[in-house]
Design an enzyme around this catalytic site. Structure first.
Site, mmCIF file in Angstrom:
data_model
loop_
_atom_site.group_PDB
_atom_site.id
_atom_site.type_symbol
_atom_site.label_atom_id
_atom_site.label_comp_id
_atom_site.label_asym_id
_atom_site.label_seq_id
_atom_site.Cartn_x
_atom_site.Cartn_y
_atom_site.Cartn_z
ATOM 1 N N GLU A 132 -2.016 10.596 -0.455
ATOM 2 C CA GLU A 132 -3.477 9.928 -0.661
ATOM 3 C C GLU A 132 -3.753 9.655 0.710
ATOM 4 O OE1 GLU A 132 -6.275 6.453 -0.477
ATOM 5 O OE2 GLU A 132 -4.085 6.666 0.236
ATOM 6 N N GLU A 133 -3.012 9.080 1.806
ATOM 7 C CA GLU A 133 -3.295 8.641 2.930
ATOM 8 C C GLU A 133 -4.180 9.520 3.970
ATOM 9 O OE1 GLU A 133 -3.558 5.682 3.667
ATOM 10 O OE2 GLU A 133 -1.788 4.556 2.662
ATOM 11 N N ASP A 145 0.837 -1.225 -0.211
ATOM 12 C CA ASP A 145 0.001 0.133 -0.103
ATOM 13 C C ASP A 145 0.994 1.252 0.089
ATOM 14 O OD1 ASP A 145 -2.084 1.777 0.296
ATOM 15 O OD2 ASP A 145 -2.378 1.607 2.356
ATOM 16 N N HIS A 171 -1.561 -0.905 6.400
ATOM 17 C CA HIS A 171 -1.273 0.375 7.349
ATOM 18 C C HIS A 171 -0.352 -0.395 8.467
ATOM 19 C CE1 HIS A 171 -4.289 3.071 5.668
ATOM 20 N NE2 HIS A 171 -3.670 3.048 4.951
#
Length: 568
Positions: free
Chosen positions: A422-423, A388, A537
């Site tokens: 993005e996170e 990710d 994550h």
């Protein structure tokens, strides 16, 4: 999902063995070649692709279909077979043939700017998926993450990683051009953090619990927060308990993982909801499948006045059991749970200018029109962000590189964007949209990969219904040997966080989807996302999750899609 794999792999085994997949792929390639020699135009192609998901419908109003093909072809090699595919609707049988593709590399090349037979290039890209000697994408992702680690927005590691990608493209990848575009970002640092659970019956009277502060959270006071814990299971239960019960305590959200979209609100809004009732801090049960019982996953939390941290499923259940036993009062050993939370998190707003990474493969006929492939480049500060979304970003890069290596330029420019931020706030997507606002009309399609890269399944498309129908025909008949040809329409406004502004502006969009490598579950299966969210994550998001051959096959699938779309 591979058509010949009917039996699910037992739950919990590691990803599918690459050597087995390669043998299956080789068998399918051989079968495909034999079929091409024997099929006739009246042959009905087997329907092996799953039906669209029940909760999906054709895309929202306002999406524009892809521009129609010109009736004037620049070369006689652009044969009618391709146009026949473009007009396929419903269940009409379709024969893909390559006999009319006369690809003369001496007279038609990327440098000369002439157009090849599109079907021939697509076939070449599909076959490249089976080239086991090509592990470039995996090797590059491993090298970058080994060198610099995670790519947290605002960190030096992010900037060094971006510079490495640009340098590698421009030094090693012919016909690709890489550069950066500026993005102003915040910088959040977690600092030192700890969580202790007081348990008089345990040695030392306490238990050190695993925890991760949630992104954008405030820190605690220097001495921490020392308070009893009140478990709740929903925002409604929190409201019912109210100030009388919540004020002065730590709220713990303990809830089952029923899907990321349904449970992420507890993490993102939990602190803001709890502060309304006087809570001093919140603990959030980690967002992961129940089999990830002792891992902790971070993520973004809306900034509030109280700190927020994630804890594991097992520790959340431990705290709740302590609470329930103390309520009953069966023994003096059973005390109400109490914790001490220390977080030294800090946030600097608009701290620095960072960048999106852009890679262009220039189109031969319509270079100002763009087919965009993307994944986000930032990660959290745990693990190395291999899954990710390093794999998604490098998937797009490898797809463009594969096309460039064929020697046949796409009709339109294929652009890879590795998004920043993005996170948390999607600053990279917003900066790109602002910079290219006058050119949005020239973006003809946008794809994002941000749900893991495993075996290719296909695309979830938000576009006009006619576009979806055409793409289903192409996927079924052109990507059959490789996989990745499934197409489903989605009722989501955007099938990707970073392409949302493009989608909302009328650009047809798609999310690139994979098969769950643990159990072969395809999109729509209730356990489809489990493998991805097991490592999402978390400290376990490392290179070992990514299979180098699955990554290559997915890149070949995306490359084939990009080349087809760029020629429509």
């Amino acid at each position: 999902m591979m058509p010949d794999e009917k039996k699910p792999i037992p739950w919990g085994l590691p990803p599918l063995r690459s050597e087995v997949l390669e043998r299956q792929a080789a068998a399918r390639y051989a079968s495909s070649e034999n079929n091409e020699k024997t099929q006739t135009a009246d042959t009905e192609v087997p329907e092996y692709y799953p039906e669209p998901m029940d909760h999906y419908t054709h895309g929202p109003a306002g999406y524009k279909p892809l521009a129609p093909r010109s009736e004037t072809l620049k070369t006689s090699h652009r044969v009618g077979i391709f146009l026949a595919g473009a007009t396929l609707l419903g269940g009409t049988a379709f024969l893909v043939g390559f006999s009319g593709c006369l690809m003369d590399r001496d007279s038609m090349s990327m440098e000369a700017g002439a157009r090849p037979c599109v079907m021939g290039v697509v076939e070449e890209l599909v076959q490249a998926g089976g080239n086991t000697s090509n592990t470039v994408a995996w090797d590059r992702l491993a090298e970058m993450t080994d060198l610099y680690g995670h790519r947290m927005t605002g960190s030096d590691a992010y900037d060094h990683s971006a510079e490495w990608v640009v340098r590698t493209v421009n030094e090693q990848d012919a016909n690709l051009t890489a550069y950066t575009e500026p993005v102003w970002v915040d910088e959040w640092k977690r600092g030192s953090e700890s969580l202790r659970l007081f348990a008089p019956s345990r040695p030392g009277g306490q238990v050190q619990l695993q925890m991760l502060g949630l992104g954008n959270s405030v820190g605690t006071p220097p001495d921490g927060v020392d308070a009893p814990v009140i478990p709740v299971h929903s925002f409604e239960e929190l409201r019912q308990l109210g100030n009388a019960t919540i004020a002065g305590n730590v709220v713990m959200y303990n809830f089952p993982f029923t899907g990321y979209g349904e449970t992420a609100r507890m993490r993102s809004q939990g602190a803001r909801e709890a502060e309304k009732y006087g809570a001093r801090a919140v603990l959030v049960r980690t967002l992961a499948p129940d089999t990830s019982f002792h891992s902790v996953h971070t993520g973004s939390s809306a900034r509030a006045t109280i700190p927020a941290a994630a804890i594991s499923l097992s520790d959340a259940n431990l705290i709740e059991r302590m609470y329930e036993r103390a309520k009953v009062g069966a023994s003096l050993d059973h005390v109400f749970p109490r914790v001490k939370l220390v977080m030294n998190a800090q946030l600097r707003e608009n701290a620095k200018q960072s960048a999106n990474v852009i890679i262009d493969l220039k189109g031969s006929e319509l270079p100002n029109e763009i087919v965009l492939l993307s994944g986000h480049f930032d990660s959290w500060d745990v693990g190395v962000g291999a899954m990710d979304d390093g794999a998604g970003a490098f998937l797009a890069w490898e797809a463009a590189r594969m096309i460039a290596r064929t020697g046949w330029a796409p009709r339109r420019t294929i652009r890879v964007v590795m998004w920043n931020n993005e996170e948390t706030q999607q600053r990279g997507a917003r900066a790109y949209f602002e910079k290219h606002k006058a050119e949005i009309k020239d973006h003809k399609f946008a794809v994002e990969s941000d749900i893991g890269v495993f075996e290719p399944w296909g695309l979830a498309v938000a576009a006009d219904k006619s576009v979806v129908q055409r793409m289903r025909a192409f996927g079924k008949h052109l990507l059959h040997p490789l996989g990745g040809g499934n197409v489903t329409s989605t009722d989501m406004e955007a099938p990707g966080e970073d392409i949302a502004l493009l989608c909302k502006s009328g650009v047809p969009c798609a999310g690139f989807l994979s098969v769950n490598p643990e159990n072969n579950a395809a999109p729509g299966d209730p356990h489809w996302e489990d493998h991805y969210f097991r490592y999402h994550h978390a400290n376990s998001d490392r290179m070992e999750i990514i299979d180098k051959h699955q990554l290559r096959r997915s890149a070949a699938s995306l490359a084939a899609w990009a080349y087809i779309i760029a020629d429509l």
